[in-house]
Design a protein around this motif. Structure first.
Motif, short mmCIF file in Angstrom:
data_model
loop_
_atom_site.label_atom_id
_atom_site.label_comp_id
_atom_site.label_asym_id
_atom_site.label_seq_id
_atom_site.Cartn_x
_atom_site.Cartn_y
_atom_site.Cartn_z
N ALA A 39 0.83 -1.20 0.00
CA ALA A 39 0.00 0.00 0.00
C ALA A 39 0.87 1.25 0.00
N LEU A 40 1.96 1.23 0.73
CA LEU A 40 2.88 2.37 0.77
C LEU A 40 3.52 2.60 -0.60
N VAL A 41 3.93 1.54 -1.26
CA VAL A 41 4.50 1.65 -2.61
C VAL A 41 3.44 2.17 -3.58
N GLU A 42 2.22 1.72 -3.42
CA GLU A 42 1.12 2.18 -4.27
C GLU A 42 0.90 3.68 -4.12
N ILE A 43 0.94 4.18 -2.91
CA ILE A 43 0.78 5.61 -2.66
C ILE A 43 1.94 6.40 -3.28
N LEU A 44 3.16 5.89 -3.16
CA LEU A 44 4.32 6.59 -3.72
C LEU A 44 4.27 6.62 -5.25
N ILE A 45 3.81 5.55 -5.87
CA ILE A 45 3.68 5.54 -7.33
C ILE A 45 2.61 6.54 -7.77
N GLY A 46 1.51 6.60 -7.03
CA GLY A 46 0.46 7.57 -7.34
C GLY A 46 0.95 9.00 -7.21
N LEU A 47 1.71 9.27 -6.16
CA LEU A 47 2.28 10.61 -5.98
C LEU A 47 3.23 10.97 -7.12
N ALA A 48 4.02 10.00 -7.56
CA ALA A 48 4.94 10.25 -8.67
C ALA A 48 4.18 10.59 -9.94
N LEU A 49 3.08 9.91 -10.20
CA LEU A 49 2.26 10.21 -11.38
C LEU A 49 1.66 11.61 -11.30
N VAL A 50 1.15 11.98 -10.14
CA VAL A 50 0.53 13.30 -9.98
C VAL A 50 1.57 14.41 -10.14
N VAL A 51 2.72 14.25 -9.51
CA VAL A 51 3.77 15.27 -9.61
C VAL A 51 4.29 15.38 -11.04
N ASP A 52 4.40 14.23 -11.71
CA ASP A 52 4.84 14.24 -13.10
C ASP A 52 3.87 15.01 -13.99
N CYS A 53 2.60 14.92 -13.72
CA CYS A 53 1.61 15.66 -14.52
C CYS A 53 1.60 17.15 -14.19
N LEU A 54 1.94 17.49 -12.96
CA LEU A 54 1.95 18.90 -12.58
C LEU A 54 3.11 19.68 -13.19
N ILE A 55 4.20 19.00 -13.46
CA ILE A 55 5.38 19.65 -14.03
C ILE A 55 5.24 19.67 -15.54
N ASP A 56 5.38 20.84 -16.12
CA ASP A 56 5.26 20.99 -17.56
C ASP A 56 6.55 20.52 -18.22
N SER A 57 6.44 19.49 -19.03
CA SER A 57 7.62 18.99 -19.73
C SER A 57 7.44 19.18 -21.23
N ALA A 58 8.45 18.90 -21.97
CA ALA A 58 8.43 19.11 -23.42
C ALA A 58 7.86 17.87 -24.13
N ARG A 59 6.67 17.45 -23.75
CA ARG A 59 6.04 16.30 -24.40
C ARG A 59 5.44 16.76 -25.72
N GLN A 60 5.56 15.91 -26.72
CA GLN A 60 5.04 16.27 -28.03
C GLN A 60 4.04 15.26 -28.49
#
Length: 60
Positions: A39-60
């Protein structure tokens, strides 16, 4: 590094939110058991996904 203003339109953001909620729902088990660690790993993976979406990257 800039904030992505359209983060809520990405599927990864909502998937990360669902993963965080599922992890929080299942973390009520006994401490330091295998279920607790998963469950702890699941929460950390979810947080990584959310933070990744919040940061604007050069996706094309």
């Amino acid at each position: 590094m800039r904030l992505n203003r359209l983060f809520y339109k990405q599927v990864e953001f909502w998937l990360g939110c669902l993963i965080i909620l599922a992890g929080l729902w299942s973390i009520g088990t006994k401490l330091l058991t295998l279920d607790w660690w998963l469950a702890l790993v699941e929460i950390l993976i979810g947080l990584a996904l959310v933070v990744d979406c919040l940061i604007d990257s050069a996706r094309q």
